[in-house]
Design a protein around this motif. Structure first.
Motif, PDB file in Angstrom:
ATOM      1  N   ASP A 113       0.869  -1.170   0.000  1.00 23.58           N
ATOM      2  CA  ASP A 113       0.000   0.000   0.000  1.00 23.58           C
ATOM      3  C   ASP A 113       0.905   1.219   0.000  1.00 23.58           C
ATOM      4  N   ALA A 114       0.575   2.193  -0.850  1.00 21.52           N
ATOM      5  CA  ALA A 114       1.389   3.408  -0.928  1.00 21.52           C
ATOM      6  C   ALA A 114       0.485   4.628  -0.751  1.00 21.52           C
ATOM      7  N   TYR A 115       1.006   5.608  -0.023  1.00 22.19           N
ATOM      8  CA  TYR A 115       0.258   6.819   0.316  1.00 22.19           C
ATOM      9  C   TYR A 115       1.073   8.040  -0.073  1.00 22.19           C
ATOM     10  N   ILE A 116       0.368   9.068  -0.561  1.00 19.98           N
ATOM     11  CA  ILE A 116       1.030  10.339  -0.845  1.00 19.98           C
ATOM     12  C   ILE A 116       0.148  11.466  -0.321  1.00 19.98           C
ATOM     13  N   THR A 117       0.798  12.487   0.226  1.00 19.62           N
ATOM     14  CA  THR A 117       0.104  13.684   0.686  1.00 19.62           C
ATOM     15  C   THR A 117       0.773  14.884   0.035  1.00 19.62           C
ATOM     16  N   VAL A 118      -0.029  15.679  -0.662  1.00 17.64           N
ATOM     17  CA  VAL A 118       0.446  16.911  -1.285  1.00 17.64           C
ATOM     18  C   VAL A 118      -0.483  18.024  -0.817  1.00 17.64           C
ATOM     19  N   ARG A 119       0.037  18.884   0.021  1.00 13.36           N
ATOM     20  CA  ARG A 119      -0.764  19.918   0.693  1.00 13.36           C
ATOM     21  C   ARG A 119      -1.944  19.236   1.396  1.00 13.36           C
ATOM     22  N   SER A 120      -3.170  19.536   1.009  1.00 16.85           N
ATOM     23  CA  SER A 120      -4.328  18.911   1.671  1.00 16.85           C
ATOM     24  C   SER A 120      -4.864  17.713   0.883  1.00 16.85           C
ATOM     25  N   HIS A 121      -4.165  17.311  -0.162  1.00 20.31           N
ATOM     26  CA  HIS A 121      -4.615  16.211  -1.025  1.00 20.31           C
ATOM     27  C   HIS A 121      -3.898  14.920  -0.636  1.00 20.31           C
ATOM     28  N   LYS A 122      -4.672  13.837  -0.549  1.00 21.65           N
ATOM     29  CA  LYS A 122      -4.096  12.548  -0.186  1.00 21.65           C
ATOM     30  C   LYS A 122      -4.605  11.470  -1.138  1.00 21.65           C
ATOM     31  N   ALA A 123      -3.722  10.520  -1.440  1.00 25.61           N
ATOM     32  CA  ALA A 123      -4.105   9.382  -2.270  1.00 25.61           C
ATOM     33  C   ALA A 123      -3.526   8.105  -1.674  1.00 25.61           C
ATOM     34  N   HIS A 124      -4.254   7.023  -1.852  1.00 25.52           N
ATOM     35  CA  HIS A 124      -3.846   5.702  -1.379  1.00 25.52           C
ATOM     36  C   HIS A 124      -4.019   4.744  -2.552  1.00 25.52           C
ATOM     37  N   VAL A 125      -2.935   4.054  -2.923  1.00 27.44           N
ATOM     38  CA  VAL A 125      -2.988   3.046  -3.981  1.00 27.44           C
ATOM     39  C   VAL A 125      -2.491   1.719  -3.434  1.00 27.44           C
ATOM     40  N   ARG A 126      -2.873   0.648  -4.094  1.00 19.33           N
ATOM     41  CA  ARG A 126      -2.397  -0.690  -3.753  1.00 19.33           C
ATOM     42  C   ARG A 126      -1.601  -1.206  -4.941  1.00 19.33           C
ATOM     43  N   ILE A 127      -0.367  -1.608  -4.663  1.00 24.22           N
ATOM     44  CA  ILE A 127       0.516  -2.143  -5.698  1.00 24.22           C
ATOM     45  C   ILE A 127       0.647  -3.638  -5.460  1.00 24.22           C
ATOM     46  N   SER A 128       0.124  -4.422  -6.378  1.00 20.63           N
ATOM     47  CA  SER A 128       0.267  -5.882  -6.300  1.00 20.63           C
ATOM     48  C   SER A 128       1.250  -6.306  -7.392  1.00 20.63           C
ATOM     49  N   TYR A 129       1.984  -7.380  -7.121  1.00 20.54           N
ATOM     50  CA  TYR A 129       3.020  -7.774  -8.078  1.00 20.54           C
ATOM     51  C   TYR A 129       3.297  -9.268  -8.017  1.00 20.54           C
ATOM     52  N   ASN A 130       3.880  -9.749  -9.112  1.00 19.76           N
ATOM     53  CA  ASN A 130       4.426 -11.106  -9.171  1.00 19.76           C
ATOM     54  C   ASN A 130       5.759 -10.996  -9.910  1.00 19.76           C
ATOM     55  N   GLU A 131       6.317 -12.094 -10.359  1.00 14.05           N
ATOM     56  CA  GLU A 131       7.641 -12.026 -10.996  1.00 14.05           C
ATOM     57  C   GLU A 131       7.609 -11.431 -12.400  1.00 14.05           C
TER      58      GLU A 131
END
Length: 125
Positions: free
Chosen positions: A64-82
Motif C-alpha cells: 500500500d502506498a500513500y502520498i500527501t500533497v498539501r491537503s490532497h491525499k491518495a492511497h494506492v495498492r501495488i500488487s506484483y508477481n515475478e
C-alpha cells in the motif's frame, strides 16, 4: 445583447477552465524486466520513496502506498508477481473522486510513480 454574450462566454470559459476531473487510471500488467538483480519488492519500495509516496508492505505480494500533497491525499495498492505489477486506486481525500473520475493530478502522480518503479527495476540489473 453583446454584453450578455460576452458575460456568457466569460462564465463558460471560467467553468471549463475550472474542470479538473478526468477518468481515474489504474495501471495493470506493467512489465517487470527479466533478470532483475534487486528484488521486485525492494525496487517498488525505492520507486515509491523516490516520488514521495510512503510504502507499507500489506502482505507477501502487495504494497500500500500513500502520498500527501498539501491537503490532497491518495492511497494506492501495488500488487506484483515475478512478471507484472499493478497500481490500483484505493482511496483519496480532497481529490474530488466521483464515480471513476478524479482530479487530474492523481493520474500524474500514478504515472510518475510507475516510471519511478520502472527506473528502479531497470537500474537493478
Amino acid at each position: 445583447m453583446k454584453s450578455f454574450n460576452m458575460v456568457f462566454l466569460l462564465l463558460t470559459a471560467l467553468f471549463v477552465s475550472g474542470c479538473t476531473s478526468v477518468k481515474l487510471v489504474n495501471l495493470a500488467n506493467e512489465p517487470i524486466p527479466i533478470n532483475s538483480a534487486q528484488s521486485i519488492e525492494q525496487a517498488i519500495l525505492k520507486g515509491c520513496k523516490a516520488k514521495g509516496w510512503t510504502p507499507i508492505k500489506a502482505d507477501s505480494n502487495t504494497i500500500d502506498a500513500y502520498i500527501t500533497v498539501r491537503s490532497h491525499k491518495a492511497h494506492v495498492r501495488i500488487s506484483y508477481n515475478e512478471h507484472f505489477y499493478n497500481i490500483n486506486y484505493v482511496d483519496s481525500t480532497n481529490l474530488d473522486y466521483n464515480y471513476g473520475e478524479i482530479h487530474r493530478n492523481y493520474n500524474k502522480w500514478v504515472y510518475k510513480l510507475a516510471a519511478s518503479i520502472q527506473q528502479q527495476l531497470s537500474s537493478s540489473r
